[in-house]
Design a protein around this motif. Sequence first.
Motif, PDB file in Angstrom:
ATOM      1  N   ALA A   1      45.507  52.382  54.732  1.00 57.51           N
ATOM      2  CA  ALA A   1      44.328  52.850  53.935  1.00 57.51           C
ATOM      3  C   ALA A   1      43.770  53.198  52.945  1.00 57.51           C
ATOM      4  O   ALA A   1      42.861  52.364  52.945  1.00 57.51           O
ATOM      5  CB  ALA A   1      43.255  53.712  55.160  1.00 57.51           C
ATOM      6  N   LEU A   2      44.208  53.547  52.349  1.00 54.44           N
ATOM      7  CA  LEU A   2      43.682  53.515  50.435  1.00 54.44           C
ATOM      8  C   LEU A   2      43.556  52.452  49.980  1.00 54.44           C
ATOM      9  O   LEU A   2      43.269  51.982  49.325  1.00 54.44           O
ATOM     10  CB  LEU A   2      44.763  54.764  50.115  1.00 54.44           C
ATOM     11  CG  LEU A   2      44.288  56.174  50.615  1.00 54.44           C
ATOM     12  CD1 LEU A   2      45.027  57.144  49.933  1.00 54.44           C
ATOM     13  CD2 LEU A   2      42.291  56.396  49.888  1.00 54.44           C
TER      14      LEU A   2
ATOM     15  N   ALA B   1      43.161  49.003  50.797  1.00 59.69           N
ATOM     16  CA  ALA B   1      41.705  48.822  51.208  1.00 59.69           C
ATOM     17  C   ALA B   1      41.465  48.806  50.910  1.00 59.69           C
ATOM     18  O   ALA B   1      40.395  48.200  49.775  1.00 59.69           O
ATOM     19  CB  ALA B   1      41.832  48.694  52.706  1.00 59.69           C
ATOM     20  N   ALA B   2      41.088  50.664  50.738  1.00 58.95           N
ATOM     21  CA  ALA B   2      39.094  51.118  49.627  1.00 58.95           C
ATOM     22  C   ALA B   2      39.872  50.140  48.266  1.00 58.95           C
ATOM     23  O   ALA B   2      38.952  50.137  47.179  1.00 58.95           O
ATOM     24  CB  ALA B   2      39.575  52.134  49.674  1.00 58.95           C
TER      25      ALA B   2
ATOM     26  N   PHE C   1      41.010  47.645  47.088  1.00 57.38           N
ATOM     27  CA  PHE C   1      40.995  46.256  46.681  1.00 57.38           C
ATOM     28  C   PHE C   1      39.609  46.116  46.850  1.00 57.38           C
ATOM     29  O   PHE C   1      38.827  45.246  46.851  1.00 57.38           O
ATOM     30  CB  PHE C   1      42.473  45.320  47.234  1.00 57.38           C
ATOM     31  CG  PHE C   1      43.401  45.339  46.795  1.00 57.38           C
ATOM     32  CD1 PHE C   1      43.490  44.958  45.089  1.00 57.38           C
ATOM     33  CD2 PHE C   1      44.824  46.522  46.769  1.00 57.38           C
ATOM     34  CE1 PHE C   1      45.293  45.014  44.351  1.00 57.38           C
ATOM     35  CE2 PHE C   1      45.614  46.848  46.003  1.00 57.38           C
ATOM     36  CZ  PHE C   1      45.471  46.323  44.663  1.00 57.38           C
ATOM     37  N   VAL C   2      39.238  46.834  47.785  1.00 58.97           N
ATOM     38  CA  VAL C   2      37.822  46.153  48.371  1.00 58.97           C
ATOM     39  C   VAL C   2      36.699  47.123  46.393  1.00 58.97           C
ATOM     40  O   VAL C   2      36.191  46.278  46.351  1.00 58.97           O
ATOM     41  CB  VAL C   2      37.006  47.225  49.153  1.00 58.97           C
ATOM     42  CG1 VAL C   2      35.709  47.675  49.016  1.00 58.97           C
ATOM     43  CG2 VAL C   2      37.322  47.287  50.977  1.00 58.97           C
ATOM     44  N   ARG C   3      37.314  48.075  46.049  1.00 65.18           N
ATOM     45  CA  ARG C   3      36.949  48.460  44.657  1.00 65.18           C
ATOM     46  C   ARG C   3      37.295  46.976  43.672  1.00 65.18           C
ATOM     47  O   ARG C   3      36.607  46.812  42.996  1.00 65.18           O
ATOM     48  CB  ARG C   3      37.593  49.499  44.659  1.00 65.18           C
ATOM     49  CG  ARG C   3      36.810  50.230  43.098  1.00 65.18           C
ATOM     50  CD  ARG C   3      37.988  51.736  43.284  1.00 65.18           C
ATOM     51  NE  ARG C   3      37.446  52.572  41.955  1.00 65.18           N
ATOM     52  CZ  ARG C   3      37.946  51.956  40.794  1.00 65.18           C
ATOM     53  NH1 ARG C   3      39.777  51.266  41.136  1.00 65.18           N
ATOM     54  NH2 ARG C   3      38.335  52.839  39.347  1.00 65.18           N
TER      55      ARG C   3
END
Lengths: 672, 318
Positions: free
Chosen positions: A436-437, A439-440, A442-444
């Motif tokens: 989950a982190l 994903a966060a 690589f959104v960033r």
Amino acid sequence: MISIALLGVLALVAIAPIAIAMSGSPNATGFVYGSCLIVTLILFLIALEILFAHPAASTVVLPLGLPWLGAHFRIDPLAAFFLVVVNLGGAAASLFALGYGRHEETPQRVLPFFPVYLAAMNLVVLADDAFTFLVSWEFMSLTSWALVIAYHRVHDNIRAGYVYLLMASFGTLTLLLAFGLLAGSDGGYAFDAIRNSHPAAGTAALVLILVLIGAGSKAGLVPLHAWLPLAHPAAPSHVSALMSGVMTKVAVYGFIRIAFDLIGQPQWWWSLVVLGVGGVTAVMGVLYALMQRDLKRVLAYSTIENIGLIFASLGLALAFKAYGMNVAAALALTAALLHVFNHSLFKSLLFFGAGSVLSATGTRDMEQLGGLIHKMPQTAFVFLVGCTAIAALPPLNGFVSEWLTFQAILLSPQLPSWGLKLMVPAVGALLALSAALAAACFVRAFGITFLGRSRSPEAAAAQETDTNSLAAMYALAGACLIAGILPGFFIDALAPVVQQLAGGRMPVQLGGEWMSQWTSIVPIAESRSSYNGLLVFAFMFIAGMVTAFAIHRLASDKIRRGPAWGCGYPDASVATQYSASSFAQPIRRVFGSLVFGAREIGTMPPPGSIAPARLTVRLRDLIWDFTYAPIASAVGVIADRLNYLQFLTIRSYLSLVFGALVILLTVLATWP
Amino acid sequence: MAVITDFALQGAQMLLVLLMAPLLTGFVRKVKARLLSRQGPPLLQPYRDLIRLLRKDVVLANNASWLFRVIPYVVFAATWVAASLIPTFRSGLLFSWTADLIAIIAVLGSARFFLALAGMDAGTSFGGIGSSREVMIASLAEPAMLMIVFVIALIAGSTQLSTMAAFMNSADVGLRVSLGLALIALIIVAVAENARIPVDNPATHLELTMVHEAMVLEYSGRHLALIELAASLKLLLYVSLIACLFAPWGISPAIAAPTLLLIGAAAYAGKIAALGFLLAVFETSIAKMRAFRVPEFLGAALMLALLATLLRFVSRSF
């Protein structure tokens, strides 16, 4: 076959002197990378051929190296698989560098080392005795070190190179000790001899710990990772891609070769150590990645996360193997190897993207980037594919290996040991958290770099990268998609490797009924779990297309442009956008105080003052502060104390030598 | 013939979730309004809103990229596919083996990933705040959800939803501590994932506390319609998931007579209405919490789910 592979390696080595001879010539870049591309492609095809057609091992002994040993080389399915990974990554990096390398200011500092580095990684995988393995390993370290300090005028790079060199030497030292223990007192250094020697339980455990340290430091396991985020970003981007995407996998190969092949039957508690280290590495790596503002450093830390995931799967495989659950071990091992392959694809792709951004804007600092999707649409697209893949999102390939890992975890209640019963769910939670982190993260990484408005004039003036670089990135992005939607093909290809190491294999994935089984992956049985990447992709694609078509035909397809709404607050300045640090702030607040000792200090000016308010964020690298810094200062203190030894008289030196000799002889005489 | 029926049932399921999703949203709104002694909008208002939005022009921010225009379709498609894979009135649908529960959660994760990117595309501070908080919430909700899946998968011996539902409907389940913990955790996760009170307020605007709405602030017209519809679908998905796992009564098996299908459909409608009503009651009886209380709320879900998993690993009877 193996002789052709060795000839290929020799060809790679031979490119280096030609590169030196050609230094200064404008054609040198094209020649070196072009020939590297051809040779690695040939090696890649040979490795594929061996993996699919000739699973039997082939060996050759050359009269090199130690006179009584010679240099043993061998290709078995495991080596063939890692040759595929190494040379696919090498070919992609060479293709990328055909375009990217032209921006190089000092090509003579990169060109001679690049082919040798590729050759060294191939040799590590091919080696079949401890001596050849260690020499190749050290060769790999040294050539990559030379590439890390290619831009030696940047001060940080010299420090990165220094730390890297220290950690690499330390890692090789532990591997040397491990092989020493494995070979025993009669010194059978060929892998065949080691395989047949069956070390005692205590020795084997010690070897495993040493290998975990030696190979783990190269792969980037926490807490031995400190060099990795310094060294990987410092190198030129195509070399960063090789170091992160490929060299860490060679380290994983080293671990697998020793822990699964040479050492014999594992003990159950080894897996506890490997699982724990893997889980912690995964979470720590991605948390560090979330706090960075240097794009390439984000990628380097994310490599640490993925290595953690791979080692956690390997730990599971060790646990299952220790209890003779061969099918489950095969599942966990397949998950690990598939992730090795997948990560080499998308991490190379992402480093290439970061390299393109770097050469287009001149900076790796995400706070200076933004809006690049308008200037570099194709790079943005492939980078997005890489981000989606590494964030473990279906239908791309990162998800498949993650899914297999979770399926393996779900088999683990059958393990009889209590320690594992408690450890495995905890590691499962850590892996879920790290996914989950990620994903966060690589959104960033994508959002700050490519979306929004340009944060600097350089980013606003960026231009699309060249065709060679784009070709390399598109090839890898395509591979990510194919490995995501047809994973059964890759799982079947891994079967001989898994069979060799785990003594079992996963069910055949391809060749069943079309549709219901052909493209699905089924780890155990269909009623238990199945996943069909192709259909998920097709459903999403068709649903999206049909919706778009219907809406555009039946409802409205008009578009107007206007200023961004933003709740009616016009944001004139680009500084009002969310930045990399502000994006990470909620996560820093949730996890940071524990992991980084994060402190936010806000100072408000007194009423009436026009001084600006300040927010200072302090992050501490606790691992560095509590392990590396004390060791470094201890070494400094000891060096100071021992300094006086440099200024003794000749008599004192002689008596010291005599004393040492007496002590050594006493030890030898009393040795049991 | 059997193949045609199978295709028809799968298609019916896809249409059913698509058509029911706005109704559920409207129903929850209506119940909430009545609990607050308001008249409330009519039940069919969400459909009217969607049609109105679909007909309007899209107004794009000046620097919105191609990605911004593609994302509504991606988000909608991913959510729709995920929602059609949850057994509603019948289990063992034609494509049910396409993705197990872990994969369904991950498909939803893809939708969220792209939606968070959309929030950052226009380069406004509101979009950024929404995206950054959304990923923070997701970073806790997703592992909690995975642990819940682990618990139920370990009990049912499968991550395949049809198998899980069949097992939960059988007599082997019994009352288990771990299932209770998992249910509480699942409810918390569902509340957070759907941006409901107390984590987020779906009715708010112009507040620094909003998360989901801030992220989609720049969307208009048909794009907004798709995102709203995806949000409704996601709510329906989670409600269906809770119904399928913890109230699997009445779901018709794979090979069944038409009457059983009808019973399944009626049972499904009843379950959704009951859960929607409970959601409305829950939302009206609690206040929204501060953004930085949310991690504690979700952390509780994660810990409960982890505890339940540990219990399952330790003993088969919990």
